[in-house]
Scaffold this motif. Structure first.
Motif, PDB file in Angstrom:
ATOM      1  N   ILE A 397      16.525  23.027  17.148  1.00  0.00           N
ATOM      2  CA  ILE A 397      17.735  23.202  18.026  1.00  0.00           C
ATOM      3  C   ILE A 397      17.603  22.553  19.417  1.00  0.00           C
ATOM      4  O   ILE A 397      18.608  21.944  19.875  1.00  0.00           O
ATOM      5  N   GLN A 398      16.339  22.836  19.966  1.00  0.00           N
ATOM      6  CA  GLN A 398      15.926  22.548  21.266  1.00  0.00           C
ATOM      7  C   GLN A 398      16.306  20.955  21.249  1.00  0.00           C
ATOM      8  O   GLN A 398      16.648  20.250  22.163  1.00  0.00           O
ATOM      9  N   HIS A 399      15.712  20.210  20.265  1.00  0.00           N
ATOM     10  CA  HIS A 399      15.696  18.732  20.075  1.00  0.00           C
ATOM     11  C   HIS A 399      17.104  18.339  20.049  1.00  0.00           C
ATOM     12  O   HIS A 399      17.541  17.325  20.677  1.00  0.00           O
ATOM     13  N   LEU A 404      21.733  15.871  22.144  1.00  0.00           N
ATOM     14  CA  LEU A 404      23.271  16.013  22.535  1.00  0.00           C
ATOM     15  C   LEU A 404      23.365  15.659  23.926  1.00  0.00           C
ATOM     16  O   LEU A 404      24.286  15.039  24.525  1.00  0.00           O
ATOM     17  N   ALA A 405      22.461  16.152  24.762  1.00  0.00           N
ATOM     18  CA  ALA A 405      22.327  16.135  26.409  1.00  0.00           C
ATOM     19  C   ALA A 405      22.229  14.669  26.881  1.00  0.00           C
ATOM     20  O   ALA A 405      22.601  14.380  27.829  1.00  0.00           O
ATOM     21  N   THR A 406      21.370  13.924  26.085  1.00  0.00           N
ATOM     22  CA  THR A 406      20.983  12.585  26.739  1.00  0.00           C
ATOM     23  C   THR A 406      21.440  11.576  25.920  1.00  0.00           C
ATOM     24  O   THR A 406      21.315  10.561  26.334  1.00  0.00           O
ATOM     25  N   THR A 407      21.952  11.891  24.759  1.00  0.00           N
ATOM     26  CA  THR A 407      22.364  10.621  23.897  1.00  0.00           C
ATOM     27  C   THR A 407      24.174  10.354  23.962  1.00  0.00           C
ATOM     28  O   THR A 407      24.825  11.465  23.793  1.00  0.00           O
ATOM     29  N   ASP A 408      24.191   9.173  23.921  1.00  0.00           N
ATOM     30  CA  ASP A 408      25.674   8.758  23.705  1.00  0.00           C
ATOM     31  C   ASP A 408      26.011   9.064  22.233  1.00  0.00           C
ATOM     32  O   ASP A 408      25.544   8.258  21.266  1.00  0.00           O
ATOM     33  N   GLY A 417      24.186   9.755  32.367  1.00  0.00           N
ATOM     34  CA  GLY A 417      23.246  11.131  33.194  1.00  0.00           C
ATOM     35  C   GLY A 417      21.663  10.864  32.910  1.00  0.00           C
ATOM     36  O   GLY A 417      21.072  10.683  33.598  1.00  0.00           O
ATOM     37  N   TYR A 418      21.601  10.537  31.310  1.00  0.00           N
ATOM     38  CA  TYR A 418      20.114  10.326  31.012  1.00  0.00           C
ATOM     39  C   TYR A 418      19.418   9.156  31.403  1.00  0.00           C
ATOM     40  O   TYR A 418      18.351   9.054  32.152  1.00  0.00           O
TER      41      TYR A 418
END
Ligand SMILES: Nc1nc2c(ncn2[C@@H]2O[C@H](COP(=O)(O)OP(=O)(O)OP(=O)(O)O)[C@@H](O)[C@H]2O)c(=O)[nH]1
Length: 574
Positions: A397-399, A404-408, A417-418
């Motif tokens: 889930i973390q991965h 999700l938070a770092t990839t387009d 952002g990333y």
């Protein structure tokens, strides 16, 4: 053939058929004591196959019983023993077998076996409900105690038989006869007891016991000097004994008769009957009457003045007394030893039982320990597996969250952002090391037209193809990120603007090479590039970004599909 004859034959046939079953067993069993020969004849007629399982056991009991008369007592004992193991504990036959075995073991002086059997039988007494069976058990124990000369115990069982309810006349005859045999030995009785036994045994049609009591009474009279009364029953006793032809009885009778003749001063008759006693005892079985006979012979010799002969006979009498005494001592010792062995065996069994119980408890404990250990192992395994699953799931889930938070999501490259985070770190490191970093910005040319002409999905496809094209030419030093819309940024470590220009040119060519026919349409794809480096504007990300953006603007302005580097002189004035 006349009809009545056929009917008669049928009746005879039916009787024979009926009699060949269970009833023959019963009749044979009933007659075995009073008329052994007839009982055996009936037994021989029994068809074994037609018997029920219970009757078969009864049959085998009688078979073992009749084998007694063949003389091989060991074989008889083993037949009984085999049967004993097969007969159910609750069966009355069990007591009868034990009783018969006890009789044989006592008679053949197998003291170890007889003591064990007597103990077994004694232990069963409290559980026997059937009076007839109980009396059988008493009989067995009475015979055992009588043959081992334990008079008090033997008398106790004789009294128990006589005190039992529903006692048959045969059983009463047996108990009284045994009682008389013991009390004659002990010289402690009255003539009434013998007369009563004779009357009862006559009623019971037991010729052996009748004769036996006659001999006891005759001996009693002679022993007590009541010669007149002895004379009165002499002939009766003699004819009873002669009719039976039993050596033991004859020996006892002749011994009493020799004393009787001596008392009447009939010295030759006394001597003759004494010799009869001696000649009957070929195997040394009847020592007490034989000693009595020698006693009479000594007396006769003395009365005839044959003193030398009397002395020889006296010596013989004394030697026989010694033999009898040592036989009794040996018997008593053997009995004592047998009792001791039995106790030792019982103790050994009890010890083994305790050991087995202890072993059982130990193995129970060990089993419980193993079960507990297994339970703990299972519990720990479940917990560990649960924890592993939970860790794996939470990492996944973390991965996923991180992706999700770092990839387009459309192109799979870093989002703005990333990209900024990485760029900040890279610039910080490079600033410390003093190494150059180069920034590239690219913007697709006339991308709006693609969307407008071929749809948004084709536009998306173009964006993904552009990223693929860049990846084919870039290396590990290059970080790609989508800045938004159709604009992408690239950060190249250890590279200055010159190297950046070369790389931007390679990217431009790769984008230009995209084959749009795969999308089902035909159009050209190109991009304009702006390049800057840290030597031009320093290690500040915003400055680096702005410089590249200005260069990109130049590319767009002067025709698109080309690469421009930041020119600080160009903007220094503005
Ligand atoms: N299919 C698609 N289109 C996008 C996406 N993001 C932005 N666009 C489109 O990109 C187009 C950008 O148009 P413009 O800013 O006019 O630029 P251009 O048409 O490329 O013209 P120049 O940059 O001047 O060459 C717009 O039509 C946006 O809708 C996207 O994720 N998918």
């Amino acid at each position: 053939m006349p009809k009545y004859l056929i009917g008669l034959l049928c009746v005879v046939w039916l009787q024979v058929t009926f009699a060949s079953g269970a009833s023959l067993l019963e009749q044979s069993d009933k007659l075995r004591l009073s008329d052994t020969q007839k009982a055996l004849t009936l037994f021989m007629q029994i068809e074994r196959q037609g018997l029920s399982p219970q009757e078969k056991l009864h049959y085998r009991y009688l078979e073992a019983y009749f084998s007694t008369f063949e003389g091989d007592l060991q074989r008889t004992l083993s037949l009984y023993r085999e049967l004993l193991d097969e007969v159910p504990a609750s069966s009355p036959l069990k007591v009868r077998i034990l009783t018969s075995m006890l009789g044989i073991a006592s008679y053949s002086e197998q003291w170890g076996v007889s003591v064990e059997l007597a103990e077994q039988l004694d232990a069963m007494l409290a559980h026997i409900a059937d009076t007839k069976v109980l009396i059988d058990a008493y009989k067995g124990l009475l015979i055992f105690y009588n043959s081992t000369e334990q008079a008090r115990m033997a008398l106790t069982y004789a009294e128990k038989i006589l005190a039992s309810p529903d006692i048959t006349v045969e059983q009463r005859c047996f108990a009284l006869t045994m009682q008389n045999e013991i009390v004659v030995r002990e010289s402690n009785t009255s003539e009434k007891q013998f007369s009563r036994a004779i009357t009862i045994c006559e009623a019971a049609e037991q010729p052996y016991y009748v004769a036996s009591n006659y001999v006891h009474l005759f001996s009693f009279y002679v022993q007590n000097g009541n010669i007149n009364k002895a004379r009165m029953i002499f002939e009766d006793t003699q004819s009873q004994v002669e009719a039976l032809d039993v050596a033991f009885l004859q020996s006892s009778f002749f011994a009493a008769e020799s004393k009787f003749h001596l008392a009447m001063n009939e010295l030759d008759m006394a001597r003759k009957t004494s010799f009869a006693v001696i000649s009957l005892d070929k195997a040394g079985q009847f020592l007490p009457p034989k000693i009595e006979a020698y006693k009479v012979l000594v007396e006769v010799a003395k009365q005839k003045g044959e003193y030398e002969r009397a002395l020889t006979l006296l010596e013989k009498q004394n030697s026989l007394k010694e033999t009898l005494h040592s036989e009794r001592v040996v018997k008593a010792l053997a009995l004592q030893q047998a009792k001791y062995d039995l106790k030792a065996k019982e103790n050994e069994i009890a010890l083994l039982d305790k050991k087995n119980k202890l072993l059982g408890t130990e193995s129970d404990l060990r089993r419980q320990q193993i079960e507990s250990a297994l339970l703990a192992l299972v519990f720990t395994s479940i917990t560990v597996i649960g924890l592993l699953c939970w860790t794996y799931r939470s990492r996944k889930i973390q991965h996923r969250l991180k992706v999700l938070a770092t990839t387009d999501s459309l192109t799979g490259c870093a989002n703005r952002g990333y990209f900024s985070d990485i760029a900040t770190k890279v610039l910080k490191t490079a600033s410390r090391q003093g190494s150059p970093v180069c920034m590239l910005l690219l913007d697709l040319d006339y991308f709006k037209r693609v969307n407008d002409n071929y749809g948004h999905q084709v536009g998306d496809w173009v964006l993904r193809e552009v990223v693929n094209a860049i990846n084919t030419v870039s290396d590990k030093n290059c970080t790609l990120g989508r800045m938004g819309g159709e604009e992408f940024g690239m950060l190249i470590t250890d590279a200055d603007v010159k190297e950046g220009l070369v790389f931007a040119e390679q990217c431009r060519e790769a984008i230009e090479m995209i084959d749009s026919s795969v999308s089902g349409h035909s159009f050209s794809v190109s991009a304009s590039f702006g390049v800057s480096d840290t030597r031009q504007v320093g290690y500040n990300l915003d400055n680096l970004f702005s410089a590249a953006d200005l260069a990109l603007y130049q590319s767009k302005k002067y025709g698109r599909n080309q690469v421009y580097e930041y020119d600080q002189h160009l903007y220094s004035g503005t």
